[in-house]
Enzyme design. Structure first.
Site, mmCIF file in Angstrom:
data_model
loop_
_atom_site.group_PDB
_atom_site.id
_atom_site.type_symbol
_atom_site.label_atom_id
_atom_site.label_comp_id
_atom_site.label_asym_id
_atom_site.label_seq_id
_atom_site.Cartn_x
_atom_site.Cartn_y
_atom_site.Cartn_z
ATOM 1 N N ASP A 1 -0.032 -3.879 14.962
ATOM 2 C CA ASP A 1 -1.249 -3.481 14.235
ATOM 3 C C ASP A 1 -1.941 -4.749 13.740
ATOM 4 O OD1 ASP A 1 -3.236 -2.253 12.804
ATOM 5 O OD2 ASP A 1 -1.927 -1.339 11.303
ATOM 6 N N CYS B 1 -21.009 4.522 -5.160
ATOM 7 C CA CYS B 1 -21.028 4.590 -3.703
ATOM 8 C C CYS B 1 -20.467 5.933 -3.257
ATOM 9 C CB CYS B 1 -20.207 3.448 -3.114
ATOM 10 S SG CYS B 1 -19.946 3.569 -1.333
ATOM 11 N N CYS C 1 -28.331 -1.316 1.813
ATOM 12 C CA CYS C 1 -26.927 -1.728 1.711
ATOM 13 C C CYS C 1 -26.361 -1.949 3.106
ATOM 14 C CB CYS C 1 -26.128 -0.649 0.982
ATOM 15 S SG CYS C 1 -24.348 -0.948 0.929
ATOM 16 N N CYS D 1 -27.237 8.827 0.657
ATOM 17 C CA CYS D 1 -27.203 7.696 -0.273
ATOM 18 C C CYS D 1 -28.597 7.097 -0.412
ATOM 19 C CB CYS D 1 -26.226 6.632 0.244
ATOM 20 S SG CYS D 1 -26.215 5.125 -0.751
ATOM 21 N N GLU E 1 5.438 -9.651 8.655
ATOM 22 C CA GLU E 1 4.158 -9.742 7.946
ATOM 23 C C GLU E 1 3.987 -11.140 7.367
ATOM 24 O OE1 GLU E 1 0.734 -9.599 6.176
ATOM 25 O OE2 GLU E 1 1.392 -7.917 7.416
ATOM 26 N N CYS F 1 -8.012 -2.127 15.081
ATOM 27 C CA CYS F 1 -9.236 -1.905 14.313
ATOM 28 C C CYS F 1 -10.450 -2.478 15.038
ATOM 29 C CB CYS F 1 -9.117 -2.496 12.909
ATOM 30 S SG CYS F 1 -8.795 -4.277 12.879
ATOM 31 N N TYR G 1 2.787 -7.211 12.155
ATOM 32 C CA TYR G 1 1.668 -7.134 11.190
ATOM 33 C C TYR G 1 1.867 -5.887 10.335
ATOM 34 C CZ TYR G 1 -0.392 -10.245 14.730
ATOM 35 O OH TYR G 1 -0.627 -11.253 15.639
ATOM 36 N N GLN H 1 -4.051 1.127 3.284
ATOM 37 C CA GLN H 1 -5.154 1.767 3.990
ATOM 38 C C GLN H 1 -6.081 2.487 3.015
ATOM 39 O OE1 GLN H 1 -6.015 1.471 7.035
ATOM 40 N NE2 GLN H 1 -4.246 1.124 8.359
#
Length: 467
Positions: free
Chosen positions: A396, A170, A78, A72, A343, A423, A322, A293
């Site tokens: 999650d 991108c 960036c 890139c 949720e 995550c 979640y 996702q």
């Protein structure tokens, strides 16, 4: 020892958790963005403290064996790809060690199985395999603004700023992004539609959200505006409909003086208000406000690992906390007796119910509310009922991890297995430590590279009752 603007030559011997290279001179530590373990580099001190400093890369004197040329052209400026100068196998090693070290140091766990990271070598560009995966994201959010010459631009924010780096294509995204952004900017120029200015709170177009179904090819465009309408919007729609796969076009109204991208109100311009896509054989209906996702290829691997850890036989009750639009819930429901998803985002719950219906999945219920509130309240009201003693809890959470009140209720519900999808391996490790102190043992953890070129890594962990 050193001061601002000093120029030094150092060898990079370690990598920080946010991707910066780390080197030492006479015991003094320097953190240097855009460097890789093994680089010998000339660096300039930008901010000096007593025991460490932040420095800027001036020149690579001797490149590391792990260094590759970023594909890139704006990779350095960036803020999105922190690891593009590192070859892919080293990226995977970096992420594997990051998860392993966090679980050991923060989680205090030594005796567990650390499985190899699930990479995405199949998404590497032919001829550039060592550079790693590209074109894996099914979603892009482009801020719109002006450059110094007053021209309308779109792209991504430079690291830790709100200055837009002008780029429409991108390499992490799909090819449709450039085509859509060219059409929108041309329309804005011809119709005199001004981009939004964060400082003055004037102007109209703030962001453009683009989604593309990886398996269906359906394309969604949502234009976020500081207003109620766009002039001659039919002309814009006419041009966008020339894009292959264009299925849904809408406006999102956001007049707030903040950095939140999406507002609550959607105005349909064309299409049903959603696109559809698949993860495995489960179909999902995705609206502009839906969380879905961004890497469906790796998501299927992630969910398959969660399913493996859940060890469902068809007779189990499962809570999915979640749950978003029900993506993991619907996977689990195929092999469970009953799944209950929780949720906080109400539109996501509505999407989850629709997704269950279009997949003819009837053994799943969804509850709207914050998991840290809903689950304890449900447990107190229904204590003693089978649903309050599930076989498996899948969690999650967002990056901040689980609330202690929720963790405490999970322990009271006493599932045989907890499958933790994370995550952020630091908060995962923190919660593993808490659960370990309450009678749960970490058995196995598997990292998954969902975001190649970046420092982010997902992890699936299995905890069992330590009887």
């Amino acid at each position: 020892m050193f001061k601002k603007n000093d120029v030094l030559e150092i060898e990079i011997t370690d990598q920080g958790t946010t991707g910066e290279g780390i080197g030492k001179v006479s015991g003094y530590t320097l953190f240097v963005k855009d460097t890789v373990i093994g680089d010998v580099a000339k660096v300039k001190v930008m901010k000096a403290k007593k025991n460490y400093a932040f420095a800027r890369l001036v020149e690579i004197v001797k490149p590391s064996k792990y260094r590759v040329e970023p594909l890139c052209p704006v990779a350095k400026s960036c803020g999105g790809c922190q690891l593009q100068a590192m070859n892919y196998q080293q990226q995977l090693k970096f992420k594997q060690e990051k998860v392993f070290n966090n679980i050991r140091r923060i989680g205090g766990v030594e005796d567990f199985v650390m499985k190899p990271i699930m990479g995405m070598e199949e998404l590497c560009i032919k001829g550039h395999e060592e550079n790693g995966p590209f074109h894996y994201r099914n979603k892009a959010q482009f801020p719109v603004g002006r450059d110094k010459e007053g021209r309308i631009i779109s792209g991504f924010y430079a690291g830790r700023t709100h200055s837009i780096i002008s780029v429409n294509d991108c390499l992490l995204g799909t090819g449709v992004n450039k085509t859509v952004m060219d059409i929108i900017k041309m329309y804005m120029t011809l119709e005199g539609v001004k981009p939004y200015d964060e400082v003055t709170h004037k102007g109209v177009v703030r962001h453009v959200l683009i989604r593309e179904g990886k398996h269906t090819g359906e394309v969604m465009v949502c234009i976020i505006i500081n207003g109620d309408k766009l002039p001659q919007v039919d002309r814009l729609v006419e041009q966008l409909l020339k894009v292959s796969g264009m299925t849904d076009i809408s406006l999102n109204i956001n007049k707030e003086k903040n950095n939140v991208i999406l507002g609550d109100k959607i105005i349909k311009l064309y299409g049903p208000g959603y696109i559809e896509d698949y993860i495995g054989d489960v179909k999902f209906r995705i609206s502009p406000l839906s969380f879905f996702q961004v890497n469906p290829v790796q998501t299927e691997k992630l969910y398959s690992k969660a399913m493996e850890y859940a060890k469902l036989t068809g007779s189990e009750t499962v809570w999915d906390l979640y749950c978003g639009i029900g993506s993991i819930s619907l996977f689990l429901a195929k092999n469970a007796r009953k799944v209950i998803g929780v949720e906080i985002v109400e539109p996501a719950v509505e999407d989850a119910k629709v997704n269950a219906r279009i997949n003819n999945i009837e053994n799943v219920d969804f509850i709207s509310g914050a998991a840290e509130d809903v689950v304890p309240e449900y447990f107190q009201k229904h204590k003693g009922e089978p649903e309050c003693n599930p076989d498996v809890i899948v969690v999650d959470p967002p990056r901040k991890g689980c609330d202690e009140k929720l963790l405490n209720t999970m322990v009271l519900m006493a599932p045989k297995r907890i499958v933790y999808v994370s995550c952020d391996s630091a908060t995962l490790a923190r919660d593993i430590k808490w659960l370990s102190d309450k009678g749960y043992k970490l058995v196995e953890a598997t990292p998954c590279d969902m975001f190649g070129q970046s420092v982010h890594v997902e992890t699936v962990a299995l905890l069992v009752q330590n009887l």
